[in-house]
Scaffold this motif. Structure first.
Motif, short mmCIF file in Angstrom:
data_model
loop_
_atom_site.label_atom_id
_atom_site.label_comp_id
_atom_site.label_asym_id
_atom_site.label_seq_id
_atom_site.Cartn_x
_atom_site.Cartn_y
_atom_site.Cartn_z
N GLU A 207 -36.89 -17.87 8.61
CA GLU A 207 -36.61 -18.54 9.89
C GLU A 207 -35.23 -19.18 9.89
N THR A 208 -34.85 -19.77 8.77
CA THR A 208 -33.53 -20.39 8.69
C THR A 208 -32.42 -19.35 8.79
N VAL A 209 -32.61 -18.20 8.12
CA VAL A 209 -31.59 -17.15 8.15
C VAL A 209 -31.49 -16.53 9.53
N ASP A 219 -24.75 -6.73 14.02
CA ASP A 219 -25.33 -6.23 15.28
C ASP A 219 -26.69 -5.59 15.10
N ASP A 220 -26.82 -4.73 14.11
CA ASP A 220 -28.00 -3.86 14.03
C ASP A 220 -29.02 -4.34 13.01
N ILE A 221 -29.29 -5.62 12.97
CA ILE A 221 -30.29 -6.16 12.04
C ILE A 221 -31.51 -6.57 12.85
N ASP A 222 -32.60 -5.83 12.65
CA ASP A 222 -33.83 -6.22 13.33
C ASP A 222 -34.66 -7.12 12.42
N ALA A 223 -35.80 -7.54 12.90
CA ALA A 223 -36.61 -8.53 12.17
C ALA A 223 -37.13 -7.97 10.85
#
Length: 298
Positions: A207-209, A219-223
């Motif tokens: 959550e912090t990150v 841009d292209d970092i999903d969960a």
């Protein structure tokens, strides 16, 4: 008895002292026993030094590639400038030690750093939990901070640490259900054969990150990708700290056993000199008694 007699004088019972010869003979036996004991201890310390030197050589070779994991794992934190907010209250401290002793201040230095961090963070109103890697660290902190331990791990230091060990620690932490905001891994960083330094590396929760402002530059970092990367980063940092701590421990043990062997040599020299002087005194005393007795007969 020949060595002790009783004489009544003035209504009091006085004990005559033992013969000097008997006392000197007992002293010689004591010195001989101490010499034998110290020589046996010296053999053990020399053997432990050789074993520690072999383990240190292997640990130092394995440390160089492990440092790549540790430095690379922190790249995202540094580039994205990830920091926990002031409203984040849950802090996690992971102390890296081992189960074995006879290695100087390796364990106490980590424990001292943890105590200082706990005192500072608690004073700032934060909730602090501990994870102890190594039974020695748990033993030091159990009396004063036993209620703050979340997890403890044993059987550390008997074999060279692997990434699988770091993965187990990471998995247990993630499955513990404790949702921390940020934390630190406190360990001993290897500097040279005779030097190490207690250091720490930051760790953050998912959550912090994900909530950091600068994370949007990627841009292209999903969960899912971010979660997998975060878990892998945590395992990398723990693996790196295990390698650093193991190398520092073996070098410290090698130095400690070398110093113990030198101290044993000094004690052996002093006791040998004392033994020779005492034996010479006994021989001289006996010769004087023999000559005095022969002169009295004539």
């Amino acid at each position: 008895m020949l060595s002790r007699g009783a004489v009544v004088a003035g209504g009091a019972l006085l004990l005559q002292p033992q013969w000097v010869q008997v006392r000197n003979m007992a002293t010689l036996k004591d010195i001989t026993r101490r010499l034998k004991s110290i020589k046996n201890i010296q053999k053990i310390t020399k053997s432990m030094k050789m074993v520690a030197a072999a383990k240190y050589s292997r640990a130092e070779r394995e440390l160089k590639p492990a440092r790549v994991y540790g430095e690379g794992a922190l790249a995202l934190y540094e580039k994205a400038e990830i920091k926990a907010g002031e409203d984040k209250k849950k802090h996690l401290l992971i102390g890296v030690s081992s189960d074995r002793g006879l290695c100087g201040a390796i364990h106490t230095s980590v424990a001292k750093a943890i105590k200082s961090q706990v005192s500072t963070l608690t004073g700032a109103g934060k909730e602090v939990m501990l994870i102890g890697v190594g039974d020695k660290l748990r033993g030091i902190l159990q009396r004063t901070h036993g209620d703050k331990f979340l997890l403890t791990f044993k059987e550390v230091g008997r074999k060279p640490p692997t990434f699988g060990d770091a993965s187990i620690i990471t998995l247990e932490l993630l499955n513990s259900g404790y949702e921390f905001d940020e934390g630190s891994v406190i360990y001993n960083r290897f500097r040279s054969v005779i030097s190490y330094k207690t250091d720490e590396k930051p760790i953050y929760s998912l959550e912090t990150v994900s909530g950091a402002e600068s994370i949007s530059i990627y841009d292209d970092i999903d969960a899912d990708v971010l979660r997998n990367y975060q878990e892998f980063t945590l395992a990398n940092i723990i693996f790196y700290s295990l390698k650093e701590s193991t190398t520092s421990e073996q070098s410290a043990r090698m130095t400690a056993m070398d110093n113990a062997s030198k101290n044993a040599s000094e004690m052996i020299d002093k006791l040998t000199l004392t033994f020779n002087r005492t034996r010479q005194a006994v021989i001289t005393k006996e010769l004087i008694e023999i000559i005095s007795g022969a002169a009295a007969l004539h």
